[in-house]
Write a protein that holds these residues in place. Structure first.
Motif, PDB file in Angstrom:
ATOM      1  N   SER A 150       0.826  -1.202   0.000  1.00  0.00           N
ATOM      2  CA  SER A 150       0.000   0.000   0.000  1.00  0.00           C
ATOM      3  C   SER A 150       0.862   1.255   0.000  1.00  0.00           C
ATOM      4  N   ALA A 151       0.221   2.430  -0.160  1.00  0.00           N
ATOM      5  CA  ALA A 151       0.941   3.701  -0.112  1.00  0.00           C
ATOM      6  C   ALA A 151       1.599   3.897   1.249  1.00  0.00           C
ATOM      7  N   GLY A 152       0.904   3.521   2.332  1.00  0.00           N
ATOM      8  CA  GLY A 152       1.490   3.625   3.666  1.00  0.00           C
ATOM      9  C   GLY A 152       2.705   2.731   3.826  1.00  0.00           C
ATOM     10  N   ASP A 153       2.640   1.530   3.241  1.00  0.00           N
ATOM     11  CA  ASP A 153       3.784   0.620   3.284  1.00  0.00           C
ATOM     12  C   ASP A 153       4.994   1.212   2.572  1.00  0.00           C
ATOM     13  N   LYS A 154       4.757   1.936   1.483  1.00  0.00           N
ATOM     14  CA  LYS A 154       5.865   2.519   0.725  1.00  0.00           C
ATOM     15  C   LYS A 154       6.559   3.621   1.524  1.00  0.00           C
ATOM     16  N   PHE A 155       5.785   4.430   2.253  1.00  0.00           N
ATOM     17  CA  PHE A 155       6.407   5.416   3.141  1.00  0.00           C
ATOM     18  C   PHE A 155       7.223   4.706   4.228  1.00  0.00           C
ATOM     19  N   LEU A 156       6.723   3.569   4.714  1.00  0.00           N
ATOM     20  CA  LEU A 156       7.440   2.813   5.736  1.00  0.00           C
ATOM     21  C   LEU A 156       8.750   2.254   5.195  1.00  0.00           C
ATOM     22  N   ILE A 157       8.738   1.772   3.960  1.00  0.00           N
ATOM     23  CA  ILE A 157       9.967   1.270   3.327  1.00  0.00           C
ATOM     24  C   ILE A 157      11.013   2.385   3.264  1.00  0.00           C
ATOM     25  N   GLY A 158      10.588   3.575   2.869  1.00  0.00           N
ATOM     26  CA  GLY A 158      11.501   4.709   2.826  1.00  0.00           C
ATOM     27  C   GLY A 158      12.044   5.059   4.199  1.00  0.00           C
ATOM     28  N   ALA A 159      11.199   4.977   5.213  1.00  0.00           N
ATOM     29  CA  ALA A 159      11.633   5.303   6.574  1.00  0.00           C
ATOM     30  C   ALA A 159      12.678   4.308   7.070  1.00  0.00           C
ATOM     31  N   VAL A 160      12.498   3.024   6.751  1.00  0.00           N
ATOM     32  CA  VAL A 160      13.451   2.005   7.193  1.00  0.00           C
ATOM     33  C   VAL A 160      14.812   2.210   6.544  1.00  0.00           C
ATOM     34  N   THR A 193      17.590  20.692   8.190  1.00  0.00           N
ATOM     35  CA  THR A 193      18.109  20.867   6.832  1.00  0.00           C
ATOM     36  C   THR A 193      18.276  19.520   6.134  1.00  0.00           C
ATOM     37  N   PHE A 194      19.227  18.712   6.582  1.00  0.00           N
ATOM     38  CA  PHE A 194      19.432  17.441   5.898  1.00  0.00           C
ATOM     39  C   PHE A 194      18.265  16.482   6.106  1.00  0.00           C
ATOM     40  N   GLY A 195      17.665  16.505   7.313  1.00  0.00           N
ATOM     41  CA  GLY A 195      16.503  15.645   7.535  1.00  0.00           C
ATOM     42  C   GLY A 195      15.405  15.938   6.531  1.00  0.00           C
ATOM     43  N   SER A 196      15.203  17.227   6.241  1.00  0.00           N
ATOM     44  CA  SER A 196      14.203  17.597   5.232  1.00  0.00           C
ATOM     45  C   SER A 196      14.625  17.112   3.855  1.00  0.00           C
ATOM     46  N   PHE A 197      15.905  17.314   3.506  1.00  0.00           N
ATOM     47  CA  PHE A 197      16.374  16.921   2.180  1.00  0.00           C
ATOM     48  C   PHE A 197      16.195  15.423   1.948  1.00  0.00           C
ATOM     49  N   ILE A 198      16.698  14.598   2.860  1.00  0.00           N
ATOM     50  CA  ILE A 198      16.651  13.153   2.618  1.00  0.00           C
ATOM     51  C   ILE A 198      15.242  12.610   2.811  1.00  0.00           C
ATOM     52  N   GLY A 199      14.490  13.191   3.748  1.00  0.00           N
ATOM     53  CA  GLY A 199      13.115  12.733   3.949  1.00  0.00           C
ATOM     54  C   GLY A 199      12.248  13.025   2.737  1.00  0.00           C
ATOM     55  N   PHE A 200      12.338  14.240   2.214  1.00  0.00           N
ATOM     56  CA  PHE A 200      11.569  14.586   1.016  1.00  0.00           C
ATOM     57  C   PHE A 200      12.079  13.820  -0.206  1.00  0.00           C
ATOM     58  N   SER A 201      13.368  13.492  -0.226  1.00  0.00           N
ATOM     59  CA  SER A 201      13.906  12.726  -1.366  1.00  0.00           C
ATOM     60  C   SER A 201      13.219  11.372  -1.479  1.00  0.00           C
ATOM     61  N   PHE A 202      12.955  10.735  -0.343  1.00  0.00           N
ATOM     62  CA  PHE A 202      12.238   9.460  -0.349  1.00  0.00           C
ATOM     63  C   PHE A 202      10.744   9.659  -0.607  1.00  0.00           C
ATOM     64  N   ALA A 203      10.168  10.738  -0.076  1.00  0.00           N
ATOM     65  CA  ALA A 203       8.714  10.871  -0.062  1.00  0.00           C
ATOM     66  C   ALA A 203       8.138  11.637  -1.245  1.00  0.00           C
ATOM     67  N   PHE A 204       8.943  12.513  -1.880  1.00  0.00           N
ATOM     68  CA  PHE A 204       8.407  13.423  -2.892  1.00  0.00           C
ATOM     69  C   PHE A 204       7.731  12.682  -4.036  1.00  0.00           C
ATOM     70  N   GLY A 251      14.946  12.510   8.505  1.00  0.00           N
ATOM     71  CA  GLY A 251      14.315  11.948   7.322  1.00  0.00           C
ATOM     72  C   GLY A 251      13.347  10.833   7.660  1.00  0.00           C
ATOM     73  N   VAL A 252      13.677  10.052   8.701  1.00  0.00           N
ATOM     74  CA  VAL A 252      12.746   9.025   9.178  1.00  0.00           C
ATOM     75  C   VAL A 252      11.460   9.694   9.655  1.00  0.00           C
ATOM     76  N   GLY A 253      11.621  10.773  10.439  1.00  0.00           N
ATOM     77  CA  GLY A 253      10.449  11.492  10.931  1.00  0.00           C
ATOM     78  C   GLY A 253       9.596  12.045   9.816  1.00  0.00           C
ATOM     79  N   ILE A 254      10.253  12.587   8.767  1.00  0.00           N
ATOM     80  CA  ILE A 254       9.506  13.125   7.617  1.00  0.00           C
ATOM     81  C   ILE A 254       8.586  12.060   7.036  1.00  0.00           C
TER      82      ILE A 254
END
Length: 465
Positions: free
Chosen positions: A73-83, A254-265, A405-408
């Motif tokens: 699911s879409a939620g699972d994909k965000f979880l994969i990025g967080a891991v 700064t970096f948390g936003s960059f890497i978090g959005f890189s996975f999520a955008f 980035g995990v938090g994002i």
């Protein structure tokens, strides 16, 4: 290191360790030390670039995973990025120590070759859809090992360059590494356009080749640097230092936003395109056509953020960045259903977070260079203190920042599960940027401190007075 030794290094490949390296020795630097540092910087950027691509590989792979085929699911994909983000962030702690223990050249070779495992595992896993979620999470965690390359690379390059050039050198090293994010997304876009959304193997095949190139290049052209570095003692001292955690908090923003959005955008875009009537295949293609722009511009902005920080001070640039990020978050909240405005808002966040990445990392050596001047030790001891503490804080801040980035990803996941949009998550992000701006002002801009951050020119004037 003697001038003659430096000159000889300009004409041969790096097959031995360097001893007595002193980048602050301007005579040796001009006689050939700069060429040695530049050669190590080039291959450090290459290896870190590929490492970042592998780290964020799953931001592309989820576009190849239709829910009806993979059951994700879409939620699972965000979880994969967080891991994946979590693994890469936590590994930055041991990776910070690795170059001192094993040598920058040796560790760069190893850290490139070990990534062959997750890339190969990704090929096998996606070729056999229908696997349970935990298998995708394990594979994403292995790919996250590539995130650790940042800490070892930055710690290594920090030791090669003089204080007056650290903002530029660290910004270029990190920016070149960050470019691995849009690079893998562009490769994914080309594969989707050429082979459709169910042939991810070509993306992984490209990176198997690039990992080999990075490992061979590092083995031939990089150097191991002997001398004071980051050890457990420096890490313990850094953990006990107040500035370490203040800087780490800024790096989350700064970096948390960059890497978090890189996975999520890409996922955010795909969900928006689905809401506007696209089929899943169309949504994936349209998202891939846009998603790389944010990380690309953010990576380039990191270099210029570091250079601007060299001129006016990292703290001032960082404060301006957080103020502008609050405005960009406000634009996202006001965007409504407009995809164009949302893209503009997210791209602005990428650019600003990239600039902030460079400026925050300029604060680190400046703070500890200034602190070294308060210690009752000789010049060599001050240089060793500044180098080891800066390297330790670079690693710690990089690790803690990556956890942002995990938090994002987790906040976005919860926002979509609860409200079906990113609005709640954006409010949380804006509140954090406000907190980070206040900390920057109170700790490094508005309250003069003897150990505060200074620009290189101000340091030179103080030391000569």
């Amino acid at each position: 290191m003697s001038i003659g030794a430096v000159r000889s290094l300009r004409c041969r490949r790096a097959t031995t360790s360097l001893t007595g390296w002193d980048p602050e020795d301007t005579v040796a630097w001009e006689a050939g030390g700069s060429a040695v540092a530049r050669r190590n910087l080039i291959w450090s950027v290459v290896a870190e670039h590929v490492g970042f691509s592998v780290w964020t590989l799953w931001s592309v792979m989820v576009l190849f995973m239709p829910t009806d085929v993979y059951g994700i699911s879409a939620g699972d994909k965000f979880l994969i990025g967080a891991v994946a983000t979590l693994t890469g962030s936590l590994l930055r702690f041991p990776y910070t120590l690795a170059t001192t223990r094993f040598g920058g050249r040796n560790w760069t070779v190893f850290s490139a070759l070990v990534l062959v495992v997750p890339v190969s595992a990704t090929i096998v896993l996606l070729a056999n859809p229908g696997q349970p979620l935990w298998m995708y999470l394990v594979c994403a965690a292995l790919a996250g090992v590539g995130g650790g390359n940042f800490a070892s690379s930055m710690t290594n390059i920090n030791a090669f360059y003089p204080q007056r050039l650290k903002g530029w050198a660290l910004g270029l090293n990190a920016g070149g590494g960050n470019l691995g994010v849009p690079a893998v997304q562009l490769v994914g876009l080309l594969v989707i356009a050429w082979a459709g959304d169910r042939e991810p193997y070509w993306v992984c095949a490209v990176y198997l080749v690039l990992l080999a190139v990075a490992a061979v290049g590092a083995a031939l052209f990089m150097d191991n640097l002997n001398g004071p570095g980051v050890d457990l003692g420096a890490m313990r001292a850094a953990v006990a230092d107040r500035d370490t955690w203040l800087i780490a908090l800024l790096y989350i923003g700064t970096f948390g936003s960059f890497i978090g959005f890189s996975f999520a955008f890409s996922q955010v875009l795909a969900l928006n395109f689905l809401d506007h009537g696209d089929t899943p295949a169309q949504a994936s293609l349209h998202a891939a056509q846009i998603a790389f722009i944010g990380p690309l511009l953010g990576s380039v902005a990191r270099v210029y953020g570091g250079r601007l920080a060299d001129r006016v001070g990292g703290s001032r640039v960082t404060l301006g960045v957080f103020a502008a990020m609050i405005c960009a978050a406000g634009l996202l909240l006001a965007s409504g259903a407009s995809i164009v405005v949302q893209v503009i808002g997210f791209v602005a966040l990428f650019v600003l977070s990239g600039m902030g990445n460079g400026s925050v990392y300029k604060i680190i050596p400046s703070v500890f260079e200034a602190k070294s001047r308060t210690l009752p030790i000789d010049e060599a001891g001050r240089a060793a203190y500044s180098r080891s503490m800066s390297g330790a804080v670079i690693g710690i801040a990089g690790a803690v920042g990556g956890l942002g980035g995990v938090g994002i990803n987790m906040v976005l996941r919860q926002s979509y599960l609860s409200s079906g949009s990113a609005s709640v998550a954006v409010i949380v992000f804006a509140a954090f940027y406000l907190l980070a701006a206040i900390v920057t002002w109170r700790a490094y801009v508005g309250v003069p401190r003897g150990t505060g951050e200074m620009t290189s020119s101000r340091q030179s004037a103080k030391l000569s007075s």
